[in-house]
Design a protein around this motif. Structure first.
Motif, mmCIF file in Angstrom:
data_model
loop_
_atom_site.group_PDB
_atom_site.id
_atom_site.type_symbol
_atom_site.label_atom_id
_atom_site.label_comp_id
_atom_site.label_asym_id
_atom_site.label_seq_id
_atom_site.Cartn_x
_atom_site.Cartn_y
_atom_site.Cartn_z
ATOM 1 N N ALA A 270 -17.142 -15.055 36.292
ATOM 2 C CA ALA A 270 -18.554 -14.730 36.499
ATOM 3 C C ALA A 270 -18.945 -15.176 37.904
ATOM 4 O O ALA A 270 -18.453 -16.189 38.407
ATOM 5 N N TRP A 271 -19.872 -14.423 38.527
ATOM 6 C CA TRP A 271 -20.232 -14.688 39.916
ATOM 7 C C TRP A 271 -21.734 -14.870 40.041
ATOM 8 O O TRP A 271 -22.511 -14.306 39.279
ATOM 9 N N VAL A 272 -22.137 -15.676 41.030
ATOM 10 C CA VAL A 272 -23.553 -15.875 41.335
ATOM 11 C C VAL A 272 -23.743 -15.738 42.843
ATOM 12 O O VAL A 272 -22.796 -15.876 43.621
ATOM 13 N N HIS A 273 -24.975 -15.435 43.240
ATOM 14 C CA HIS A 273 -25.318 -15.340 44.654
ATOM 15 C C HIS A 273 -26.131 -16.567 45.051
ATOM 16 O O HIS A 273 -27.132 -16.885 44.415
ATOM 17 N N ARG A 274 -25.689 -17.257 46.079
ATOM 18 C CA ARG A 274 -26.411 -18.392 46.640
ATOM 19 C C ARG A 274 -26.804 -18.074 48.075
ATOM 20 O O ARG A 274 -26.139 -17.305 48.759
ATOM 21 N N SER A 275 -27.867 -18.712 48.522
ATOM 22 C CA SER A 275 -28.307 -18.496 49.890
ATOM 23 C C SER A 275 -27.320 -19.133 50.869
ATOM 24 O O SER A 275 -26.975 -20.308 50.745
ATOM 25 N N VAL A 276 -26.835 -18.331 51.813
ATOM 26 C CA VAL A 276 -25.964 -18.810 52.890
ATOM 27 C C VAL A 276 -26.527 -18.282 54.199
ATOM 28 O O VAL A 276 -26.528 -17.076 54.445
ATOM 29 N N THR A 277 -27.023 -19.188 55.030
ATOM 30 C CA THR A 277 -27.613 -18.811 56.315
ATOM 31 C C THR A 277 -26.669 -19.216 57.433
ATOM 32 O O THR A 277 -26.181 -20.350 57.458
ATOM 33 N N VAL A 278 -26.385 -18.292 58.355
ATOM 34 C CA VAL A 278 -25.545 -18.611 59.496
ATOM 35 C C VAL A 278 -26.379 -18.550 60.766
ATOM 36 O O VAL A 278 -27.176 -17.629 60.963
ATOM 37 N N SER A 279 -26.233 -19.564 61.604
ATOM 38 C CA SER A 279 -26.856 -19.588 62.925
ATOM 39 C C SER A 279 -25.806 -19.170 63.943
ATOM 40 O O SER A 279 -24.719 -19.748 63.983
ATOM 41 N N VAL A 280 -26.125 -18.165 64.743
ATOM 42 C CA VAL A 280 -25.199 -17.623 65.738
ATOM 43 C C VAL A 280 -25.759 -17.915 67.124
ATOM 44 O O VAL A 280 -26.730 -17.281 67.560
ATOM 45 N N ALA A 281 -25.184 -18.896 67.820
ATOM 46 C CA ALA A 281 -25.667 -19.245 69.152
ATOM 47 C C ALA A 281 -25.414 -18.085 70.105
ATOM 48 O O ALA A 281 -24.320 -17.522 70.147
ATOM 49 N N LEU A 282 -26.439 -17.717 70.864
ATOM 50 C CA LEU A 282 -26.318 -16.606 71.796
ATOM 51 C C LEU A 282 -25.778 -17.084 73.136
ATOM 52 O O LEU A 282 -25.744 -18.273 73.432
ATOM 53 N N ALA A 283 -25.338 -16.135 73.937
ATOM 54 C CA ALA A 283 -24.823 -16.464 75.258
ATOM 55 C C ALA A 283 -25.903 -17.165 76.075
ATOM 56 O O ALA A 283 -27.098 -16.995 75.845
ATOM 57 N N ALA A 284 -25.461 -17.959 77.063
ATOM 58 C CA ALA A 284 -26.399 -18.759 77.843
ATOM 59 C C ALA A 284 -27.465 -17.908 78.510
ATOM 60 O O ALA A 284 -28.621 -18.319 78.650
ATOM 61 N N ALA A 285 -27.116 -16.693 78.915
ATOM 62 C CA ALA A 285 -28.077 -15.826 79.602
ATOM 63 C C ALA A 285 -29.247 -15.445 78.711
ATOM 64 O O ALA A 285 -30.302 -15.038 79.209
ATOM 65 N N ALA A 286 -29.090 -15.585 77.397
ATOM 66 C CA ALA A 286 -30.163 -15.184 76.482
ATOM 67 C C ALA A 286 -31.367 -16.102 76.580
ATOM 68 O O ALA A 286 -32.443 -15.762 76.112
ATOM 69 N N ASP A 325 -19.597 -19.571 68.006
ATOM 70 C CA ASP A 325 -20.406 -20.785 67.854
ATOM 71 C C ASP A 325 -21.341 -20.539 66.692
ATOM 72 O O ASP A 325 -22.502 -20.206 66.855
ATOM 73 N N PHE A 326 -20.794 -20.695 65.480
ATOM 74 C CA PHE A 326 -21.533 -20.433 64.255
ATOM 75 C C PHE A 326 -21.739 -21.750 63.504
ATOM 76 O O PHE A 326 -20.910 -22.642 63.552
ATOM 77 N N SER A 327 -22.850 -21.847 62.773
ATOM 78 C CA SER A 327 -23.124 -22.998 61.929
ATOM 79 C C SER A 327 -23.775 -22.499 60.649
ATOM 80 O O SER A 327 -24.711 -21.696 60.705
ATOM 81 N N TYR A 328 -23.292 -22.983 59.493
ATOM 82 C CA TYR A 328 -23.714 -22.457 58.206
ATOM 83 C C TYR A 328 -24.519 -23.467 57.398
ATOM 84 O O TYR A 328 -24.230 -24.665 57.399
ATOM 85 N N LEU A 329 -25.508 -22.942 56.674
ATOM 86 C CA LEU A 329 -26.271 -23.717 55.694
ATOM 87 C C LEU A 329 -26.108 -23.053 54.335
ATOM 88 O O LEU A 329 -26.435 -21.877 54.168
ATOM 89 N N HIS A 330 -25.618 -23.822 53.367
ATOM 90 C CA HIS A 330 -25.405 -23.334 52.006
ATOM 91 C C HIS A 330 -26.396 -24.027 51.085
ATOM 92 O O HIS A 330 -26.400 -25.260 50.994
#
Length: 337
Positions: A270-286, A325-330
């Motif tokens: 059985a499967w469930v969906h949980r919130s997973v948020t990823v932060s994607v750091a943009l290039a320095a020029a952004a 350069d990713f960081s995740y919140l579960h």
């Protein structure tokens, strides 16, 4: 696919372990350098996974901590120390700073940090020595300080290592503390909600069943993560045209999601969906670019699930990786409806 680097504690909840086994090459966590402390702290399940080369205990060497403290030869030596120092000073200067308690609200093992950092924590009144126990000395700290210190160390480790490590936490405070900007330098990131695309087995699912699924459907799992990380990498580089990035990769993503969904439907778990948020750091020029306002908007739809995206300012990393350069919140307790 890389290794999920869990923080701020040593032992992740079982749900996060299952997430790592399904969508990454394995799981890692930061442990004290003293091997006796490792033996006392690390749970039985992680030890079994270590025997199968699916768990990596990571410890900062004195040389690595020297670089973080500003003593190393790297041109970036001291930059992350400055960031951490600034934030700790800000916390200590609050009218009601989160001081150590007895019994401790949280602990830091002194073999996880440098002597310089230990001294600063104590001088700021954010930590006190606990009576050394038979294996290692500990500091009493608040959960906020623990989350900040270990989170910054984890992100430094992810940026410095030769393997692909993805910082991953189930602590909202740890996630926000290590991303919040603390300098005039403006750095930006996308935040993408991926929980619908990365379901986890229902609670109480045996890890052996997860491992069996991992092996049987290795191709489907890898294809899904390659597609997702390919999209995130393109969003990081081509930040001015996110809708175009999604349009180019939508078919590949949709097919990968459908193949993985078919694998899940053919399995008895059985499967469930949980919130997973990823932060994607943009290039320095952004930093100087005009992006969308900091509120959620629809990037697109995959397999009937909407991908919601927001922009936010983040703390700049002194040593960001070129490839990611990713960081995740579960959010373990947050189900998606």
């Amino acid at each position: 696919m890389g290794v999920l680097l869990y923080y701020p504690t040593v032992n992740p909840p079982t749900e996060v372990v299952h997430q790592a086994l399904l969508y990454w090459d394995g799981i890692a966590s930061v442990v004290p350098r003293d091997p006796r402390v490792y033996e006392a702290l690390v749970g039985a399940e992680l030890r079994r996974l270590e025997e199968r080369e699916l768990y990596r205990p990571l410890a900062f060497t004195p040389e690595t901590l020297d670089v973080l403290d500003g003593y190393g030869p790297s041109p970036h030596s001291g930059q992350n120390w400055s960031v951490l120092t600034h934030e700790l000073q800000r916390i200590a200067a609050r009218p009601d700073p989160p001081g150590p308690t007895s019994p401790p609200e949280a602990v830091l093992y002194t073999s996880k940090i440098s002597h310089r950092l230990k001294q600063q924590l104590m001088e700021l009144g954010l930590a006190t020595n606990l009576v050394p126990w038979e294996l290692s000395a500990q500091l009493s700290v608040s959960k906020e300080v623990q989350a900040l210190v270990v989170g910054v160390l984890a992100r430094e480790l992810a940026a410095a290592t030769d393997i692909a490590l993805f910082p991953y936490t189930d602590s909202e405070d740890a996630y926000r503390n290590t991303l919040r900007p603390v300098s005039p330098t403006r750095s930006l990131a996308w935040e993408v909600e991926l929980g619908r695309l990365l379901p986890v087995p229902a609670p109480d699912t045996p890890t052996e069943d997860v491992l069996a699924f991992r092996e049987k459907y290795a191709d489907e799992r890898r294809r899904l993560m390659r597609a997702l990380h390919g999209m995130l990498g393109e969003l990081r580089r081509d930040y001015e045209h996110p809708a175009d990035v999604f349009a180019q990769l939508r078919v590949e993503l949709s097919e990968a999601v459908e193949d993985y969904g078919a694998a899940r439907r053919g399995n008895r778990m059985a499967w469930v969906h949980r919130s997973v948020t990823v932060s994607v750091a943009l290039a320095a020029a952004a930093g100087g670019a005009l992006l969308l306002p900091d509120l959620g908007w629809l990037l697109g739809t995959i397999g009937g699930y909407a991908l919601n995206v927001a922009t936010r300012e983040i703390r700049p990393l002194a040593r960001a990786r070129d490839d990611h350069d990713f960081s995740y919140l579960h959010r373990v307790q947050s189900g998606l409806v």
